[in-house]
Structure formats: structure tokens, C-alpha cells
Motif scaffolding. Structure first.
Motif, PDB file in Angstrom:
ATOM      1  N   GLY A  90       0.793  -1.215   0.000  1.00 45.66           N
ATOM      2  CA  GLY A  90       0.000   0.000   0.000  1.00 45.66           C
ATOM      3  C   GLY A  90       0.829   1.270   0.000  1.00 45.66           C
ATOM      4  N   LYS A  91       2.138   1.160   0.037  1.00 50.13           N
ATOM      5  CA  LYS A  91       3.016   2.329   0.064  1.00 50.13           C
ATOM      6  C   LYS A  91       3.743   2.526  -1.252  1.00 50.13           C
ATOM      7  CE  LYS A  91       3.862   1.676   4.958  1.00 50.13           C
ATOM      8  NZ  LYS A  91       4.861   1.406   5.984  1.00 50.13           N
ATOM      9  N   PHE A  92       3.346   1.790  -2.264  1.00 49.66           N
ATOM     10  CA  PHE A  92       4.041   1.802  -3.544  1.00 49.66           C
ATOM     11  C   PHE A  92       3.034   2.063  -4.654  1.00 49.66           C
ATOM     12  CE2 PHE A  92       5.708  -0.568  -7.251  1.00 49.66           C
ATOM     13  CZ  PHE A  92       6.917   0.078  -7.402  1.00 49.66           C
ATOM     14  N   ILE A  93       3.288   3.075  -5.458  1.00 47.02           N
ATOM     15  CA  ILE A  93       2.431   3.382  -6.603  1.00 47.02           C
ATOM     16  C   ILE A  93       3.178   2.926  -7.847  1.00 47.02           C
ATOM     17  CG2 ILE A  93       1.312   5.193  -7.940  1.00 47.02           C
ATOM     18  CD1 ILE A  93       1.106   6.768  -5.307  1.00 47.02           C
ATOM     19  N   PRO A  94       2.596   2.007  -8.615  1.00 43.29           N
ATOM     20  CA  PRO A  94       3.309   1.489  -9.783  1.00 43.29           C
ATOM     21  C   PRO A  94       3.389   2.519 -10.907  1.00 43.29           C
ATOM     22  CG  PRO A  94       1.107   0.585  -9.706  1.00 43.29           C
ATOM     23  CD  PRO A  94       1.298   1.371  -8.435  1.00 43.29           C
ATOM     24  N   ASN A  95       4.487   2.511 -11.597  1.00 44.04           N
ATOM     25  CA  ASN A  95       4.699   3.387 -12.737  1.00 44.04           C
ATOM     26  C   ASN A  95       4.465   2.548 -13.991  1.00 44.04           C
ATOM     27  OD1 ASN A  95       5.547   5.160 -14.661  1.00 44.04           O
ATOM     28  ND2 ASN A  95       7.484   5.659 -13.658  1.00 44.04           N
ATOM     29  N   ILE A  96       3.254   2.605 -14.523  1.00 45.81           N
ATOM     30  CA  ILE A  96       2.862   1.757 -15.641  1.00 45.81           C
ATOM     31  C   ILE A  96       3.698   2.009 -16.889  1.00 45.81           C
ATOM     32  CG2 ILE A  96       0.956   1.139 -17.187  1.00 45.81           C
ATOM     33  CD1 ILE A  96      -0.899   1.521 -14.766  1.00 45.81           C
ATOM     34  N   PRO A  97       3.956   3.266 -17.269  1.00 44.64           N
ATOM     35  CA  PRO A  97       4.817   3.464 -18.447  1.00 44.64           C
ATOM     36  C   PRO A  97       6.222   2.877 -18.267  1.00 44.64           C
ATOM     37  CG  PRO A  97       3.636   5.476 -17.972  1.00 44.64           C
ATOM     38  CD  PRO A  97       3.374   4.528 -16.833  1.00 44.64           C
ATOM     39  N   ALA A  98       6.754   2.920 -17.061  1.00 50.12           N
ATOM     40  CA  ALA A  98       8.076   2.344 -16.810  1.00 50.12           C
ATOM     41  C   ALA A  98       8.045   0.821 -16.938  1.00 50.12           C
ATOM     42  CB  ALA A  98       8.576   2.741 -15.434  1.00 50.12           C
ATOM     43  N   ILE A  99       6.966   0.199 -16.490  1.00 43.11           N
ATOM     44  CA  ILE A  99       6.832  -1.250 -16.623  1.00 43.11           C
ATOM     45  C   ILE A  99       6.729  -1.635 -18.100  1.00 43.11           C
ATOM     46  CG2 ILE A  99       5.356  -3.244 -16.130  1.00 43.11           C
ATOM     47  CD1 ILE A  99       4.598  -1.843 -13.488  1.00 43.11           C
ATOM     48  N   LYS A 100       5.950  -0.875 -18.865  1.00 43.15           N
ATOM     49  CA  LYS A 100       5.831  -1.149 -20.301  1.00 43.15           C
ATOM     50  C   LYS A 100       7.162  -0.949 -21.006  1.00 43.15           C
ATOM     51  CE  LYS A 100       0.938  -0.062 -20.773  1.00 43.15           C
ATOM     52  NZ  LYS A 100      -0.045   0.837 -21.385  1.00 43.15           N
ATOM     53  N   TYR A 101       7.909   0.073 -20.602  1.00 39.62           N
ATOM     54  CA  TYR A 101       9.224   0.320 -21.188  1.00 39.62           C
ATOM     55  C   TYR A 101      10.173  -0.842 -20.881  1.00 39.62           C
ATOM     56  CZ  TYR A 101      13.762   2.378 -22.145  1.00 39.62           C
ATOM     57  OH  TYR A 101      15.029   2.594 -22.616  1.00 39.62           O
ATOM     58  N   LYS A 102      10.127  -1.336 -19.657  1.00 40.61           N
ATOM     59  CA  LYS A 102      10.988  -2.454 -19.262  1.00 40.61           C
ATOM     60  C   LYS A 102      10.652  -3.710 -20.070  1.00 40.61           C
ATOM     61  CE  LYS A 102      14.154  -4.132 -16.593  1.00 40.61           C
ATOM     62  NZ  LYS A 102      15.535  -3.726 -16.721  1.00 40.61           N
ATOM     63  N   ILE A 103       9.366  -3.951 -20.310  1.00 40.02           N
ATOM     64  CA  ILE A 103       8.955  -5.096 -21.129  1.00 40.02           C
ATOM     65  C   ILE A 103       9.489  -4.944 -22.546  1.00 40.02           C
ATOM     66  CG2 ILE A 103       6.971  -6.255 -22.185  1.00 40.02           C
ATOM     67  CD1 ILE A 103       5.427  -5.618 -19.575  1.00 40.02           C
ATOM     68  N   ARG A 104       9.372  -3.740 -23.110  1.00 35.94           N
ATOM     69  CA  ARG A 104       9.875  -3.477 -24.453  1.00 35.94           C
ATOM     70  C   ARG A 104      11.386  -3.671 -24.523  1.00 35.94           C
ATOM     71  NH1 ARG A 104       6.719   0.819 -24.844  1.00 35.94           N
ATOM     72  NH2 ARG A 104       8.363   2.249 -24.239  1.00 35.94           N
ATOM     73  N   GLU A 105      12.082  -3.179 -23.501  1.00 38.98           N
ATOM     74  CA  GLU A 105      13.534  -3.309 -23.453  1.00 38.98           C
ATOM     75  C   GLU A 105      13.954  -4.778 -23.374  1.00 38.98           C
ATOM     76  OE1 GLU A 105      16.967  -2.510 -20.161  1.00 38.98           O
ATOM     77  OE2 GLU A 105      15.358  -1.044 -20.286  1.00 38.98           O
TER      78      GLU A 105
END
Length: 96
Positions: A25-40
Motif C-alpha cells: 500500500g506504500k508503492f504506486i506502480p509506474n505503468i509506463p516504466a513497466i511497459k518500457y521495461k517489457i519493451r527493453e
């Protein structure tokens, strides 16, 4: 190492810490960063697959295979985290 073991170790090393942070509950996910990591990771996997043709011996091919399985496990973990985050967002939006 077998395929499943190498893949699963890489999966758990990425998935479990992120999943624990998301549920704290103390962590807000960064969706664009996750998508970038998948692409990378996908690009790195493609590079490995095309570069294996130029391996000089079977030892290099084995190293490439091990790295390939590790990257596939990591990519699968990030994809599962992205699905989990999107499902939680959809549930939250539909409950309002």
C-alpha cells in the motif's frame, strides 16, 4: 540448469519483490516504466536470438540459452505485474 528452473528463478526474483511492494500500500506502480521495461527486455531477447547465429562454439550457445531463459522469466514477471495492476485499476474504477 534446466529451462524451467532458470526461467522460474528469474521470474521469482522480479515478481515477488514487486508484488510485495504493491500489496504493502506504500508503492504506486509506474505503468509506463513497466511497459518500457517489457519493451527493453523484448529487444534484448531479439538481439540474443539474432546474435546466436554468430556463436563460435557450443559454450557460447549455452551462455546465450541461459541468458535467454533468464530474460524470458523477467519479461513474463513484468507482464504479470502489469496485468495485476491493470486488473486492480479496473476493479477500483468499476466499484465506484
Amino acid at each position: 540448469m534446466k529451462y524451467n528452473q532458470k526461467n522460474e528463478e528469474a521470474y521469482q526474483s522480479v515478481y515477488q519483490p514487486l508484488f510485495d511492494k504493491l500489496n504493502s500500500g506504500k508503492f504506486i506502480p509506474n505503468i509506463p516504466a513497466i511497459k518500457y521495461k517489457i519493451r527493453e527486455l523484448n529487444n534484448r531477447i531479439d538481439s540474443l536470438c539474432t546474435g546466436v547465429y554468430f556463436a563460435k562454439d557450443l559454450d557460447e550457445v549455452k551462455k546465450v540459452e541461459d541468458r535467454y531463459y533468464a530474460l524470458m522469466g523477467q519479461m513474463r514477471a513484468y507482464q504479470d505485474i502489469l496485468k495485476y495492476v491493470n486488473n486492480r485499476i479496473n476493479k477500483t474504477l468499476n466499484n465506484k
